[in-house]
Design an enzyme around this catalytic site. Sequence first.
Site, mmCIF file in Angstrom:
data_model
loop_
_atom_site.group_PDB
_atom_site.id
_atom_site.type_symbol
_atom_site.label_atom_id
_atom_site.label_comp_id
_atom_site.label_asym_id
_atom_site.label_seq_id
_atom_site.Cartn_x
_atom_site.Cartn_y
_atom_site.Cartn_z
ATOM 1 N N TRP A 245 0.834 -1.210 0.000
ATOM 2 C CA TRP A 245 0.000 0.000 0.000
ATOM 3 C C TRP A 245 0.862 1.250 0.000
ATOM 4 O O TRP A 245 0.547 2.238 -0.671
ATOM 5 C CB TRP A 245 -0.960 -0.004 1.188
ATOM 6 C CG TRP A 245 -1.981 -1.099 1.104
ATOM 7 C CD1 TRP A 245 -2.120 -2.170 1.945
ATOM 8 C CD2 TRP A 245 -3.022 -1.253 0.108
ATOM 9 N NE1 TRP A 245 -3.164 -2.962 1.531
ATOM 10 C CE2 TRP A 245 -3.733 -2.428 0.417
ATOM 11 C CE3 TRP A 245 -3.403 -0.495 -1.002
ATOM 12 C CZ2 TRP A 245 -4.811 -2.881 -0.341
ATOM 13 C CZ3 TRP A 245 -4.477 -0.938 -1.769
ATOM 14 C CH2 TRP A 245 -5.172 -2.115 -1.436
ATOM 15 N N ASP B 271 -1.271 6.677 6.372
ATOM 16 C CA ASP B 271 -2.348 5.779 5.981
ATOM 17 C C ASP B 271 -2.545 4.817 7.158
ATOM 18 O O ASP B 271 -1.690 3.986 7.437
ATOM 19 C CB ASP B 271 -1.929 5.017 4.714
ATOM 20 C CG ASP B 271 -2.959 3.982 4.278
ATOM 21 O OD1 ASP B 271 -3.973 3.795 4.985
ATOM 22 O OD2 ASP B 271 -2.745 3.349 3.227
ATOM 23 N N LYS C 76 -11.974 -1.644 7.292
ATOM 24 C CA LYS C 76 -11.175 -2.568 8.097
ATOM 25 C C LYS C 76 -11.497 -2.427 9.577
ATOM 26 O O LYS C 76 -11.931 -3.360 10.205
ATOM 27 C CB LYS C 76 -9.695 -2.358 7.818
ATOM 28 C CG LYS C 76 -9.318 -3.053 6.508
ATOM 29 C CD LYS C 76 -8.199 -2.450 5.765
ATOM 30 C CE LYS C 76 -8.088 -3.132 4.405
ATOM 31 N NZ LYS C 76 -7.517 -2.265 3.401
HETATM 32 C C1 LIG Z 1 -7.012 -1.755 2.333
HETATM 33 C C2 LIG Z 1 -5.980 -0.723 2.375
HETATM 34 C C3 LIG Z 1 -5.940 0.318 1.436
HETATM 35 C C4 LIG Z 1 -6.925 0.422 0.296
HETATM 36 O O1 LIG Z 1 -8.145 0.847 0.743
HETATM 37 P P1 LIG Z 1 -9.362 1.155 -0.261
HETATM 38 O O2 LIG Z 1 -10.338 1.826 0.632
HETATM 39 O O3 LIG Z 1 -9.807 -0.171 -0.786
HETATM 40 O O4 LIG Z 1 -8.857 2.023 -1.347
HETATM 41 C C5 LIG Z 1 -4.959 1.277 1.570
HETATM 42 N N1 LIG Z 1 -4.054 1.223 2.550
HETATM 43 C C6 LIG Z 1 -4.059 0.223 3.469
HETATM 44 C C7 LIG Z 1 -3.028 0.221 4.544
HETATM 45 C C8 LIG Z 1 -5.011 -0.770 3.403
HETATM 46 O O5 LIG Z 1 -5.012 -1.756 4.306
#
Ligand SMILES: *Cc1c(COP(=O)(O)O)cnc(C)c1O
Length: 362
Positions: free
Chosen positions: A103, A173, A197
């Site tokens: 990511w 993030d 998540k």
């Molecule tokens: C799942 C995830 C993403 C992507 O998220 P989306 O909402 O599907 O774009 C980005 N960064 C991390 C750390 C993730 O676990």
Amino acid sequence: MTERIFNFSAGPATLPLSVLEEAQQEFLNYKGSGMSVIEMSHRSKEYEAINAGAEAVIKELLGLGDDYRVLFVQGGASSQFAMIPMNFLGEGQIADYILTGAWAEKAQKEATKFGQTHIAATTKEGNYARIPQLDEIKLSEKPAYVHITSNNTIFGTQWKQFPDYGDIPLIADMSSDILSKPFDASKFALIYAGAQKNLGPSGVTVVIIRKDLIEQGNKNIPTMLRYDTHSKNDSLYNTPPSFSVYMVGLVAQWIKKQGGLTAIAKHNEEKAALIYDTIDNSGGYYTGHAEKDSRSLMNLTFRLPNEDLEKAFNSEATKAGLSGLKGHRSVGGMRASIYNAMPREGCQALADFMKEFQKKNG
Ligand SMILES: *Cc1c(COP(=O)(O)O)cnc(C)c1O
């Protein structure tokens, strides 16, 4: 399947049962409005209260004051990969990225479409099994911002101590570990997370942003991609993903009822220990992907002696009501995602299953 199972999926992921029940209760007639939240105008009093309430409880959990906003936007965390450089990577500037997984790589790659980036550290060698030491990180001379990924969902690693670069905006993030432990959120200029998540259903991305940064955003980009658009309009510039925002509010209230971030962190540590102890006491039958001091409390990655056993493990676990354990292809093996909402009983059931499986197949 007549009963709920333990769902170890990385995302969308399990939600607190009591929150699902609360939403079910309110589904047909939200607080006497005579309608469901999904049928309600986003300009209604009821929805404005949902929206403001969700922002307030997230700020309260993080101990943030008036100098921050919590915005609810769409496009997933993946859209933030572009929105951040579009807003904050000015001409001639360099943005620093610390690569700790897939990511983070995607975030950095997206930024190169808008300007120059510098990779301040990477742990790609060794397939992202660890978080870099703070002294391995080499920033560029005057970065526009520093971007990190607090928890690496695919590889199962997590920052234990965040860097602090003073006035340089720190951006994270936190899609897979937001609101899972206490930390000093005021050290961050911007935190973002796809909700699916640790916060609620998919469809909404939570952006926690310091107000002075909002003002610095590029004004010559599409309206919907400007943070100031969402901030000025309290996340109601256009039709928001209202049901998702409502659910995020309920989940955040649930965290508060659990005792807040300190209590939830203790719970998360105990849950993860049940599984990591099983790995460590298996005499090498199970091997963790992450180095011990980088281990994630949210996504636990481990392998078995060979791929045939991994296949058998996954299918037998599914039959036993433990679903979503197949690891990501870039790591292989198993991944148990045990976000805030995974009950301790789920982790205990997985640890017991692992011991039993080893006994039968070891
Ligand atoms: C799942 C995830 C993403 C992507 O998220 P989306 O909402 O599907 O774009 C980005 N960064 C991390 C750390 C993730 O676990």
